[in-house]
Design a protein around this motif. Structure first.
Motif, mmCIF file in Angstrom:
data_model
loop_
_atom_site.group_PDB
_atom_site.id
_atom_site.type_symbol
_atom_site.label_atom_id
_atom_site.label_comp_id
_atom_site.label_asym_id
_atom_site.label_seq_id
_atom_site.Cartn_x
_atom_site.Cartn_y
_atom_site.Cartn_z
ATOM 1 N N GLU A 111 54.256 30.641 49.468
ATOM 2 C CA GLU A 111 55.459 30.935 50.260
ATOM 3 C C GLU A 111 56.442 29.778 50.270
ATOM 4 N N ASN A 112 55.953 28.596 49.985
ATOM 5 C CA ASN A 112 56.843 27.426 49.938
ATOM 6 C C ASN A 112 57.643 27.352 48.638
ATOM 7 N N TRP A 113 57.288 28.231 47.697
ATOM 8 C CA TRP A 113 57.973 28.275 46.400
ATOM 9 C C TRP A 113 58.478 29.702 46.170
ATOM 10 N N PRO A 114 59.454 30.162 46.914
ATOM 11 C CA PRO A 114 59.935 31.546 46.780
ATOM 12 C C PRO A 114 60.482 31.828 45.380
ATOM 13 N N GLY A 115 60.192 33.048 44.910
ATOM 14 C CA GLY A 115 60.702 33.446 43.602
ATOM 15 C C GLY A 115 59.877 32.944 42.441
ATOM 16 N N LYS A 116 58.676 32.401 42.739
ATOM 17 C CA LYS A 116 57.833 31.863 41.673
ATOM 18 C C LYS A 116 56.420 32.424 41.779
ATOM 19 N N LEU A 117 55.832 32.716 40.619
ATOM 20 C CA LEU A 117 54.437 33.098 40.515
ATOM 21 C C LEU A 117 53.728 32.062 39.654
ATOM 22 N N PHE A 118 52.455 31.805 39.961
ATOM 23 C CA PHE A 118 51.705 30.798 39.224
ATOM 24 C C PHE A 118 50.435 31.429 38.653
ATOM 25 N N ILE A 119 50.129 31.067 37.407
ATOM 26 C CA ILE A 119 48.921 31.572 36.770
ATOM 27 C C ILE A 119 48.065 30.413 36.296
ATOM 28 N N THR A 120 46.751 30.612 36.382
ATOM 29 C CA THR A 120 45.799 29.634 35.885
ATOM 30 C C THR A 120 44.812 30.346 34.983
ATOM 31 N N GLU A 121 44.038 29.576 34.234
ATOM 32 C CA GLU A 121 43.137 30.170 33.244
ATOM 33 C C GLU A 121 41.854 30.720 33.840
ATOM 34 N N SER A 122 41.617 30.527 35.103
ATOM 35 C CA SER A 122 40.409 31.079 35.710
ATOM 36 C C SER A 122 40.503 32.603 35.739
ATOM 37 N N GLU A 123 39.344 33.264 35.639
ATOM 38 C CA GLU A 123 39.300 34.727 35.566
ATOM 39 C C GLU A 123 39.869 35.352 36.832
ATOM 40 N N GLY A 124 40.669 36.381 36.662
ATOM 41 C CA GLY A 124 41.328 37.013 37.792
ATOM 42 C C GLY A 124 40.528 38.149 38.393
ATOM 43 N N ARG A 125 41.199 38.953 39.225
ATOM 44 C CA ARG A 125 40.535 40.073 39.895
ATOM 45 C C ARG A 125 40.280 41.230 38.938
ATOM 46 N N SER A 126 39.378 42.095 39.347
ATOM 47 C CA SER A 126 39.064 43.280 38.565
ATOM 48 C C SER A 126 40.159 44.319 38.747
ATOM 49 N N ALA A 127 40.477 45.025 37.671
ATOM 50 C CA ALA A 127 41.485 46.086 37.743
ATOM 51 C C ALA A 127 41.042 47.196 38.677
ATOM 52 N N SER A 128 39.733 47.453 38.730
ATOM 53 C CA SER A 128 39.237 48.508 39.612
ATOM 54 C C SER A 128 39.444 48.135 41.080
ATOM 55 N N VAL A 129 39.440 46.831 41.374
ATOM 56 C CA VAL A 129 39.628 46.370 42.753
ATOM 57 C C VAL A 129 41.089 46.440 43.151
ATOM 58 N N TYR A 130 41.960 45.724 42.403
ATOM 59 C CA TYR A 130 43.364 45.707 42.823
ATOM 60 C C TYR A 130 44.051 47.036 42.548
ATOM 61 N N GLY A 131 43.525 47.801 41.573
ATOM 62 C CA GLY A 131 44.097 49.123 41.316
ATOM 63 C C GLY A 131 43.877 50.057 42.490
ATOM 64 N N SER A 132 42.695 49.969 43.095
ATOM 65 C CA SER A 132 42.395 50.797 44.267
ATOM 66 C C SER A 132 43.204 50.346 45.478
ATOM 67 N N ILE A 133 43.378 49.036 45.617
ATOM 68 C CA ILE A 133 44.144 48.499 46.746
ATOM 69 C C ILE A 133 45.598 48.966 46.683
ATOM 70 N N LEU A 134 46.195 48.894 45.510
ATOM 71 C CA LEU A 134 47.594 49.292 45.353
ATOM 72 C C LEU A 134 47.809 50.760 45.693
ATOM 73 N N ASP A 135 46.803 51.597 45.406
ATOM 74 C CA ASP A 135 46.936 53.041 45.612
ATOM 75 C C ASP A 135 46.563 53.470 47.032
ATOM 76 N N ASP A 136 46.290 52.494 47.886
ATOM 77 C CA ASP A 136 45.910 52.781 49.269
ATOM 78 C C ASP A 136 47.159 52.814 50.157
ATOM 79 N N PRO A 137 47.465 53.957 50.808
ATOM 80 C CA PRO A 137 48.655 54.064 51.663
ATOM 81 C C PRO A 137 48.670 53.068 52.814
ATOM 82 N N ASN A 138 47.499 52.534 53.175
ATOM 83 C CA ASN A 138 47.415 51.599 54.297
ATOM 84 C C ASN A 138 47.536 50.137 53.877
ATOM 85 N N TYR A 139 47.706 49.888 52.597
ATOM 86 C CA TYR A 139 47.791 48.514 52.096
ATOM 87 C C TYR A 139 49.016 47.822 52.699
ATOM 88 N N GLY A 140 48.781 46.766 53.455
ATOM 89 C CA GLY A 140 49.881 46.044 54.092
ATOM 90 C C GLY A 140 50.658 46.913 55.059
#
Length: 233
Positions: free
Chosen positions: A149-178
């Protein structure tokens, strides 16, 4: 065909033979007309189920690939964590998806941004018994993504393995998300929209194939087709 459907066909054949036992006319109708039709239904249903799975996954993928952006573009920085104090290098840009619209899932910028392609590639289907099962593979994004939040308008990526598509895909499709603020409908909503169309096309194709086997209207009328939707009611 699957073991489940084959068992259903076998039970129907056994029931037919039990009902017509002792009746020459009944045996003739069962052995020469009804049972051959049941045995030929297997490959027909196989092909139709496979088509339904393919059609649904392609519609979901199309929804992701054609998602509209919000107009807000993030600068994406690669963080070399092995360097002293970290080294930040701009590697591309990423436009966020519209609020209330499907998530953008396509390759944008100079590198593959984690959440911009993995989700689309993870949409899949399987035929289990007499059912079509849609899902999201457990693929991991090649990088981790984080936002400060201290760096608005910026996203950062690192080489460590990210989240599973099945996890964040389900979260995004949830009407109650946020509390609905981050809801990005693309999966369940597409299936709901296609229910009526799929039923109609299934019946049309199925009846057309049955008519190739027999022209007897009394037989075609006796065949019932039932649909059950689980998980997306």
């Amino acid at each position: 065909m699957s073991g489940l459907f084959q068992e259903q066909v076998k039970r129907e054949i056994i029931n037919l033979r039990r009902v017509v036992k002792g009746s020459k006319l009944g045996k003739h109708i069962s052995e020469d007309i009804l049972i051959p039709i049941l045995e030929q239904i297997d490959p027909i249903v196989d092909e139709i189920l496979d088509w339904i799975g393919w059609y649904l996954t392609e519609e979901i993928k199309h929804t992701l690939a054609t998602a509209q952006g919000s107009g807000f573009v993030y600068s994406v920085y690669y963080v070399d964590e092995s360097a002293s104090y970290g080294k930040y290098t701009k590697v591309g840009e990423y436009e966020s998806s519209q609020r209330g619209g499907p998530p953008i899932s396509q390759n944008i910028g100079d590198v593959e941004i984690p959440q911009s392609g993995t989700l689309l590639k993870s949409i899949m289907y399987q035929i289990r018994g007499s059912s079509v099962v849609l899902g999201i593979k457990d693929n991991k994004t090649p990088y981790s993504v984080w936002y400060n939040e201290n760096w608005p308008g910026k996203l950062f990526i690192t080489e460590s393995e990210g989240r599973s598509a099945s996890v964040y895909g389900s979260i995004l499709d949830d009407p109650n998300y946020g509390n609905g603020a981050y809801y990005r409908p693309y999966f369940s909503s597409v299936i709901r929209q296609m229910k009526g169309k799929l039923k109609k096309q299934f019946r049309e194709v199925f009846n057309k194939e049955i008519r190739k086997i027999t022209r007897r209207t009394s037989v075609t009328r006796a065949i019932e087709i039932h649909f059950r939707w689980i998980g997306n009611e």
